[in-house]
Design a protein around this motif. Structure first.
Motif, short mmCIF file in Angstrom:
data_model
loop_
_atom_site.label_atom_id
_atom_site.label_comp_id
_atom_site.label_asym_id
_atom_site.label_seq_id
_atom_site.Cartn_x
_atom_site.Cartn_y
_atom_site.Cartn_z
N ALA A 160 0.84 -1.19 0.00
CA ALA A 160 0.00 0.00 0.00
C ALA A 160 0.88 1.24 0.00
O ALA A 160 1.98 1.22 0.55
N ALA A 161 0.36 2.31 -0.59
CA ALA A 161 1.15 3.54 -0.67
C ALA A 161 0.24 4.76 -0.57
O ALA A 161 -0.95 4.71 -0.91
N ASP A 162 0.82 5.85 -0.10
CA ASP A 162 0.09 7.10 -0.01
C ASP A 162 1.06 8.27 -0.10
O ASP A 162 2.23 8.13 0.28
N ARG A 163 0.57 9.39 -0.57
CA ARG A 163 1.42 10.57 -0.72
C ARG A 163 1.50 11.39 0.55
O ARG A 163 2.19 12.41 0.58
N ARG A 164 0.79 10.99 1.60
CA ARG A 164 0.79 11.74 2.84
C ARG A 164 1.69 11.11 3.90
O ARG A 164 1.94 9.92 3.88
N LEU A 165 2.12 11.95 4.81
CA LEU A 165 2.79 11.48 6.02
C LEU A 165 1.69 11.16 7.02
O LEU A 165 0.89 12.04 7.37
N LEU A 166 1.61 9.92 7.47
CA LEU A 166 0.46 9.47 8.24
C LEU A 166 0.66 9.62 9.74
O LEU A 166 1.76 9.44 10.26
N GLN A 167 -0.45 9.90 10.43
CA GLN A 167 -0.42 9.89 11.88
C GLN A 167 -0.20 8.46 12.36
O GLN A 167 -0.56 7.50 11.67
N PRO A 168 0.37 8.29 13.54
CA PRO A 168 0.66 6.93 14.02
C PRO A 168 -0.53 5.98 13.96
O PRO A 168 -0.38 4.81 13.63
N ARG A 169 -1.73 6.48 14.26
CA ARG A 169 -2.90 5.59 14.32
C ARG A 169 -3.30 5.06 12.94
O ARG A 169 -4.07 4.12 12.83
N LEU A 170 -2.78 5.69 11.88
CA LEU A 170 -3.14 5.27 10.52
C LEU A 170 -2.07 4.44 9.82
O LEU A 170 -2.33 3.91 8.75
N ARG A 171 -0.91 4.35 10.41
CA ARG A 171 0.20 3.71 9.70
C ARG A 171 -0.06 2.25 9.39
O ARG A 171 0.41 1.74 8.38
N LEU A 172 -0.77 1.54 10.25
CA LEU A 172 -1.10 0.13 9.98
C LEU A 172 -2.59 -0.05 9.73
O LEU A 172 -3.13 -1.15 9.93
N SER A 173 -3.23 1.02 9.30
CA SER A 173 -4.67 0.98 9.01
C SER A 173 -4.91 1.10 7.50
O SER A 173 -4.27 1.91 6.83
N GLU A 174 -5.87 0.32 7.00
CA GLU A 174 -6.24 0.44 5.57
C GLU A 174 -6.63 1.87 5.22
O GLU A 174 -6.42 2.31 4.09
N LEU A 175 -7.20 2.57 6.19
CA LEU A 175 -7.71 3.92 5.92
C LEU A 175 -6.61 4.90 5.56
O LEU A 175 -6.88 5.96 5.00
N GLY A 176 -5.36 4.55 5.88
CA GLY A 176 -4.27 5.49 5.63
C GLY A 176 -3.74 5.48 4.21
O GLY A 176 -2.96 6.35 3.84
N TYR A 177 -4.19 4.53 3.39
CA TYR A 177 -3.53 4.33 2.10
C TYR A 177 -4.51 4.39 0.94
O TYR A 177 -5.57 3.77 0.98
N LYS A 178 -4.09 5.10 -0.09
CA LYS A 178 -4.95 5.28 -1.26
C LYS A 178 -4.70 4.22 -2.33
O LYS A 178 -5.61 3.77 -3.00
N ASP A 179 -3.45 3.83 -2.49
CA ASP A 179 -3.08 2.95 -3.61
C ASP A 179 -2.68 1.57 -3.10
O ASP A 179 -1.97 1.45 -2.10
N TRP A 180 -3.10 0.56 -3.85
CA TRP A 180 -2.89 -0.82 -3.42
C TRP A 180 -2.43 -1.70 -4.59
O TRP A 180 -2.82 -1.48 -5.75
N GLY A 181 -1.60 -2.69 -4.26
CA GLY A 181 -1.27 -3.71 -5.22
C GLY A 181 -2.25 -4.87 -5.13
O GLY A 181 -3.16 -4.85 -4.29
N GLU A 182 -2.06 -5.85 -5.99
CA GLU A 182 -2.96 -7.00 -6.01
C GLU A 182 -2.54 -8.10 -5.04
O GLU A 182 -3.33 -8.99 -4.74
N GLY A 183 -1.29 -8.06 -4.59
CA GLY A 183 -0.85 -9.00 -3.57
C GLY A 183 -0.03 -10.15 -4.11
O GLY A 183 -0.06 -10.48 -5.30
N THR A 184 0.71 -10.76 -3.19
CA THR A 184 1.49 -11.95 -3.50
C THR A 184 1.27 -12.96 -2.36
O THR A 184 1.24 -12.59 -1.20
N GLN A 185 1.08 -14.22 -2.74
CA GLN A 185 0.72 -15.24 -1.76
C GLN A 185 1.96 -15.74 -1.02
O GLN A 185 2.99 -16.06 -1.63
N VAL A 186 1.82 -15.84 0.30
CA VAL A 186 2.85 -16.45 1.14
C VAL A 186 2.20 -17.59 1.90
O VAL A 186 1.18 -17.39 2.56
N THR A 187 2.76 -18.78 1.77
CA THR A 187 2.23 -19.94 2.47
C THR A 187 3.35 -20.58 3.28
O THR A 187 4.40 -20.92 2.74
N VAL A 188 3.11 -20.73 4.58
CA VAL A 188 4.10 -21.32 5.48
C VAL A 188 3.50 -22.58 6.09
O VAL A 188 2.41 -22.54 6.67
N SER A 189 4.18 -23.69 5.92
CA SER A 189 3.64 -24.95 6.44
C SER A 189 4.64 -25.66 7.35
O SER A 189 5.81 -25.23 7.41
#
Length: 124
Positions: free
Chosen positions: A95-124
């Motif tokens: 995730a990425a955003d052009r803003r400097l985020l407040q601490p409460r938003l750094r690990l929140s979905e609400l803090g980020y405008k742009d997203w990738g599609e993801g990559t799968q990680v499987t640990v067994s």
């Protein structure tokens, strides 16, 4: 804006993986970037975040095992994941955003405008 993740895979408990997120064609300076994880039927949870001042925030469960780094010149971030556990499995999204985020938003979905599609990680 397109974010592209790479580096996922299937590994054994205790192994390591390094994920990479790049932003090809991003015309603006990315200030904040983060990695999120999403399991089947679950919400996205913030794993690690970093901003252009190199302020880093980690989810408690990955502290001491995961390392996030940011290359401001290249608009890329990496997530080095060590001592992987089965509960670390999921789709990892950048995730990425052009803003400097407040601490409460750094690990929140609400803090980020742009997203990738993801990559799968499987640990067994």
């Amino acid at each position: 804006v397109q974010l592209v993740e790479s580096g996922g895979g299937s590994v054994q408990s205790g192994d390591s993986l390094t994920l990479l997120c790049s932003a090809p064609g991003y015309r603006y300076r990315i200030v904040s970037m983060a990695w999120f994880r999403q399991g089947p039927g679950q919400y996205r949870e913030g794993i690690a975040a970093v901003d252009e001042d190199n302020t880093i925030t980690y989810k408690d469960s990955v502290k001491g095992r995961f390392i996030i780094t940011k290359d401001n010149a290249k608009n890329t971030i990496t997530l080095q994941m060590n001592s992987l556990k089965p509960e670390d499995s999921g789709v990892y999204l950048c995730a990425a955003d052009r803003r400097l985020l407040q601490p409460r938003l750094r690990l929140s979905e609400l803090g980020y405008k742009d997203w990738g599609e993801g990559t799968q990680v499987t640990v067994s």
